[in-house]
Design an enzyme around this catalytic site. Sequence first.
Site, mmCIF file in Angstrom:
data_model
loop_
_atom_site.group_PDB
_atom_site.id
_atom_site.type_symbol
_atom_site.label_atom_id
_atom_site.label_comp_id
_atom_site.label_asym_id
_atom_site.label_seq_id
_atom_site.Cartn_x
_atom_site.Cartn_y
_atom_site.Cartn_z
ATOM 1 N N HIS A 6 -9.383 -4.739 -76.380
ATOM 2 C CA HIS A 6 -9.712 -3.545 -75.608
ATOM 3 C C HIS A 6 -8.525 -2.586 -75.565
ATOM 4 O O HIS A 6 -7.373 -3.009 -75.532
ATOM 5 C CB HIS A 6 -10.093 -3.971 -74.191
ATOM 6 C CG HIS A 6 -10.414 -2.858 -73.259
ATOM 7 N ND1 HIS A 6 -11.404 -1.940 -73.512
ATOM 8 C CD2 HIS A 6 -9.876 -2.511 -72.060
ATOM 9 C CE1 HIS A 6 -11.482 -1.083 -72.505
ATOM 10 N NE2 HIS A 6 -10.556 -1.393 -71.620
ATOM 11 N N ASP B 212 -21.427 -1.628 -75.905
ATOM 12 C CA ASP B 212 -20.870 -2.310 -74.739
ATOM 13 C C ASP B 212 -21.940 -2.330 -73.654
ATOM 14 O O ASP B 212 -22.381 -1.279 -73.187
ATOM 15 C CB ASP B 212 -19.628 -1.557 -74.257
ATOM 16 C CG ASP B 212 -18.916 -2.259 -73.117
ATOM 17 O OD1 ASP B 212 -19.412 -3.304 -72.658
ATOM 18 O OD2 ASP B 212 -17.861 -1.753 -72.687
ATOM 19 N N HIS C 84 -21.375 -3.410 -70.747
ATOM 20 C CA HIS C 84 -20.611 -3.111 -69.529
ATOM 21 C C HIS C 84 -20.980 -4.022 -68.366
ATOM 22 O O HIS C 84 -20.820 -3.638 -67.205
ATOM 23 C CB HIS C 84 -20.801 -1.647 -69.118
ATOM 24 C CG HIS C 84 -19.818 -0.709 -69.748
ATOM 25 N ND1 HIS C 84 -18.456 -0.778 -69.530
ATOM 26 C CD2 HIS C 84 -19.998 0.321 -70.612
ATOM 27 C CE1 HIS C 84 -17.858 0.164 -70.217
ATOM 28 N NE2 HIS C 84 -18.761 0.842 -70.892
#
Length: 408
Positions: A318, A216, A218
């Site tokens: 998610h 990820d 992010h």
Amino acid sequence: MQRRSLLKSSALAAGALLGGGEPARGAMPKMKITRIRYYHDPRGRPIFNQSSNVITVETDQGITGIGEGGSKDTVEQLGAMIIGEDPARIEHLWQVMYRGYFYPPGREKVHALGGLDMALWDIKGKALGVPVHELLGGLTRDHIECYSTGFPRQGSLKETARACMEAGFRAFRTSVAGPAVDSNEGFISQRMVDETHRRCQQIREGVGADGDWAIDYHTRLDVADAVRLSSLIEDLTPYFVEDLIRSENVAVYETIREKVNVPIAVGEHFGDRWDVNELIENNWMDYSRVSIPNSGGITEFMKIAALCETHYVGLIPHFTGPIGEAALVHCCGAFSGPVMMEMTGDGKSELPHLPQCYDFRDGKMWPNDRPGLGVEFDAERLDLVSEITEYARPIPMYFRPDGSVTNW
């Protein structure tokens, strides 16, 4: 006010209502929504789109649905719009809540809508004595593979990744390196890209030739560094790279798509289908990370899933909260395309207010046959924050001659 209640995901109440000791199938009782309650979970994260606060929707026939998400004000506003309504009309109520204040709702309100929508599906499953996945067309898979975020440290990063594979997970997930959040050190993305590459090499070695890993970003990197990191790790064959850049301008993924040769996953920040339709329809991503309740619940998630199937995009939703995760098992279990679900840590969790939730073992999510979402909620374990019993729709709504919703 009665505070103690144990709301079980069983159809015993429905079975008695329909004239038998066993849950009845194929006969939907006439019901009205009488009360909505909102409970605070102190263990939840202080981020609205990862709220694990609990919503219950009660009916006049003794069947209560359980959902998760939203904030006090958004749940109160939406909940008041459906008091007295038939909970079985899920799509209709979704449209009423989504469009009832004229302006399109923001992601905060869509999150609350998703929590209420989950509860409505839970009611319908319980009333009919079937799990929600049966209402979505039935299962397409025996179980759902998972990857782990934050798997418990086992010495080195390499050893941790290996332990994750040995626990039965499909993939080990990491993230872009960064300084300690409580330090005064600045985030220098070029250095973090190099450090992340070194860590990814250890992870690939740890998961082995038969294991998978993912990362990820992010949204921490600018375009140039996101592209550079993707090039550096290309030969390490990540299962996906996630949220490469900031999410405000999705069209930038058209440029990134041309420069990146690893599978792209996007969507953790997004809500309903209008947030992600361009990403899906233009094939700017390989996997959707849109989740529940962020998307607006089961109703909207399945529409996004249909868009994904049309364009050969997989689902990697998610993890937002435990009840949302339980709902995702039903949705992902009924989807025919590629699926992998996120699990935090090693998957072991003790939640006193949820004596029964999702079924996780051996690194996988397993569908069950419990009616509704299959979740059991002990309301005594959480603080009741709000109770909605009065109907309110302060903005007029127009309906077509056939009764369907249109805009005011």
